[in-house]
Design an enzyme around this catalytic site. Structure first.
Site, PDB file in Angstrom:
ATOM      1  N   HIS A 333       0.838  -1.203   0.000  1.00  0.00           N
ATOM      2  CA  HIS A 333       0.000   0.000   0.000  1.00  0.00           C
ATOM      3  C   HIS A 333       0.875   1.256   0.000  1.00  0.00           C
ATOM      4  CE1 HIS A 333      -3.626   2.332   1.576  1.00  0.00           C
ATOM      5  NE2 HIS A 333      -2.621   3.143   1.883  1.00  0.00           N
ATOM      6  N   GLU A 334       1.878   1.288   0.878  1.00  0.00           N
ATOM      7  CA  GLU A 334       2.737   2.479   0.954  1.00  0.00           C
ATOM      8  C   GLU A 334       3.540   2.650  -0.333  1.00  0.00           C
ATOM      9  OE1 GLU A 334       2.002   4.451   3.223  1.00  0.00           O
ATOM     10  OE2 GLU A 334       0.843   2.990   4.378  1.00  0.00           O
ATOM     11  N   HIS A 337       1.503   4.359  -2.846  1.00  0.00           N
ATOM     12  CA  HIS A 337       1.550   5.825  -2.760  1.00  0.00           C
ATOM     13  C   HIS A 337       2.785   6.359  -3.479  1.00  0.00           C
ATOM     14  CE1 HIS A 337      -1.933   6.209  -0.331  1.00  0.00           C
ATOM     15  NE2 HIS A 337      -1.419   5.725   0.780  1.00  0.00           N
ATOM     16  N   CYS A 388      14.137   5.581 -12.850  1.00  0.00           N
ATOM     17  CA  CYS A 388      14.892   4.577 -12.095  1.00  0.00           C
ATOM     18  C   CYS A 388      14.279   3.191 -12.175  1.00  0.00           C
ATOM     19  CB  CYS A 388      15.047   5.007 -10.634  1.00  0.00           C
ATOM     20  SG  CYS A 388      13.548   4.820  -9.613  1.00  0.00           S
ATOM     21  N   GLU A 410      31.981 -12.465   1.734  1.00  0.00           N
ATOM     22  CA  GLU A 410      31.305 -13.188   0.659  1.00  0.00           C
ATOM     23  C   GLU A 410      30.901 -14.544   1.198  1.00  0.00           C
ATOM     24  OE1 GLU A 410      30.499 -12.307  -2.316  1.00  0.00           O
ATOM     25  OE2 GLU A 410      31.591 -10.451  -2.655  1.00  0.00           O
TER      26      GLU A 410
END
Length: 411
Positions: A333-334, A337, A388, A410
């Protein structure tokens, strides 16, 4: 050639009507016990990966046999996915675990075109699936019989807190609404084709999360991975792929001031992301997952149409539930937005009980975007043209070497 594994779940289906069991998701009434049994392994002599690319499970739900088809979510992690935590003296420790052979899947139920599934097979089967319009959860039982699982409807989980839970979308960082209205799209069904987009995601778990999960970084990691797998499932209809490029756990202390005032926390996190995080890890969007309880019943906050902006492509999400997909829905949901979606009103429809961009979390959370949300998103792409999210995640996304004192391992 992908080897397909057929697993039969022999169901001594014992629905415990009226009794209660305590599971990781909470107290559950009316559940079934299932016993997975592998019956068709890969051909003799074949090299078997730990987690197959594709699997099928047979099980009975409500006494009826179903077949669950699963495919590994191969885009879940970027090739340079990293995990960061902090030593007791504050040193940053970053590792690059091998995640190609991971255990997170999407799926569907055979002969149910509307079905979906988001499942992890890391330790048994855990996750959720939608069958005949209803949401079911599945998880392994902690019994001496290690193959026992519980299957139950989401509605049978006792609610943790009946207080209203709201989103606090932030619109005062930049006025987006006038521009949006000027370019509002009136789309025919034929025009609602969504271009492929990619979001490189970093999730930060704050120090309260670390303490909530009893200092167990592995539990937080699995919790976050399961969430991002669900977020990918949610955004698939919009043709958006999320790749987790980094997970950071503030195991020593918070690196910003996290307070119950959600707007203050969001602004602080956004500034830290712009000045610190972006300089050491290239990504498109960052979400703070916190165990703090925000004021006024708010469980998430994000700037509107902030995707790709260095100071606004962020969100904060409260880890408010024991049910993973409820928290995943709030994060989705965020992020919605960030992608230009406003809150739904009564005119918005999605064909479900509720839609994902409602301002309040409903008792039956939906994973469906409304017609309004889809128009908002396409308008955002047209107006803002965010660059982006055009590129696929690449291994070269680490843009700078860590500062002196960091440990690079690693794995």
């Amino acid at each position: 050639m992908i080897q397909v594994l057929l697993v039969t779940i022999c169901l001594a289906a014992f629905p415990y009507q009226g009794s209660s069991i305590i599971l990781e998701s909470g107290n559950v009434n009316d559940y079934e016990i299932v016993y997975p049994r592998k019956v068709t392994p890969v051909p003799r002599g074949a090299v078997q990966p730990k987690y197959e690319d594709a699997m099928q499970y047979e099980l009975k739900v409500n006494g009826e046999p179903v077949v669950l088809h699963l495919e590994k979510n191969k885009g879940l992690f970027s090739e340079d996915y990293s995990e960061t935590h902090y030593s007791p003296d504050g040193r940053e420790i970053t590792t690059y675990p091998l995640v190609e052979d991971h255990c997170y899947y999407h799926g569907r139920i055979e002969n149910d075109a509307d079905s979906t599934a988001s499942i992890s097979t890391c330790n048994g089967l855990k996750g959720h699936f939608k069958l005949q319009g209803e949401m079911y959860l599945i998880e392994p039982l902690e019994l001496s019989d290690s193959e026992a699982h519980a299957v139950y409807k989401y509605e049978n989980v006792e609610k943790e807190d009946e207080a209203p839970k709201m989103c606090g979308v932030t619109q005062n960082w930049e006025s987006y609404e006038p521009t949006k209205k000027a370019f509002q799209l009136n789309l025919t069904p034929e025009q609602q084709g969504f271009p492929q987009r990619y979001v490189e995601l970093v999730i930060i778990a704050d120090h309260r999360m670390y303490m909530k999960y009893k200092r167990d970084s592995n539990k937080i990691t699995q919790w976050v991975h399961q969430m991002v797998n669900t977020i990918n499932e949610i955004y698939r209809p919009l043709n958006i792929q999320f790749a987790l490029v980094g997970l950071e756990i503030w195991s020593n202390q918070d690196l910003i001031t996290v307070t119950s005032v959600s707007d203050d926390t969001l602004i602080s996190f956004a500034n830290w992301r712009e000045t610190v995080l972006l300089r050491r890890k290239s990504h498109d969007n960052a979400q703070l997952l916190t165990a703090i309880v925000f004021d006024e019943g708010i469980i998430g906050r994000a700037p509107l149409a902030g995707m790709c902006d260095p100071n606004r492509s962020v969100g904060t999400v409260q880890d408010h539930s024991k049910i993973n997909f409820r928290v995943a829905i709030i994060m989705a949901h965020e992020i919605g937005h960030n992608l230009g979606m406003g809150h739904d009103d009564n005119s918005c429809t999605c064909g479900g009980y509720s839609c994902i961009m409602l301002p309040r979390l409903s008792k039956q959370p939906s994973k469906l975007f409304s017609d309004c949300s889809k128009k908002d998103y396409l308008t955002f792409l047209k107006v803002k043209n965010p660059q982006c999210i055009l590129n696929k995640p690449l291994r070269t996304d680490t843009v700078s070497t860590p500062v002196s004192g960091n440990e690079l391992l690693e794995a």
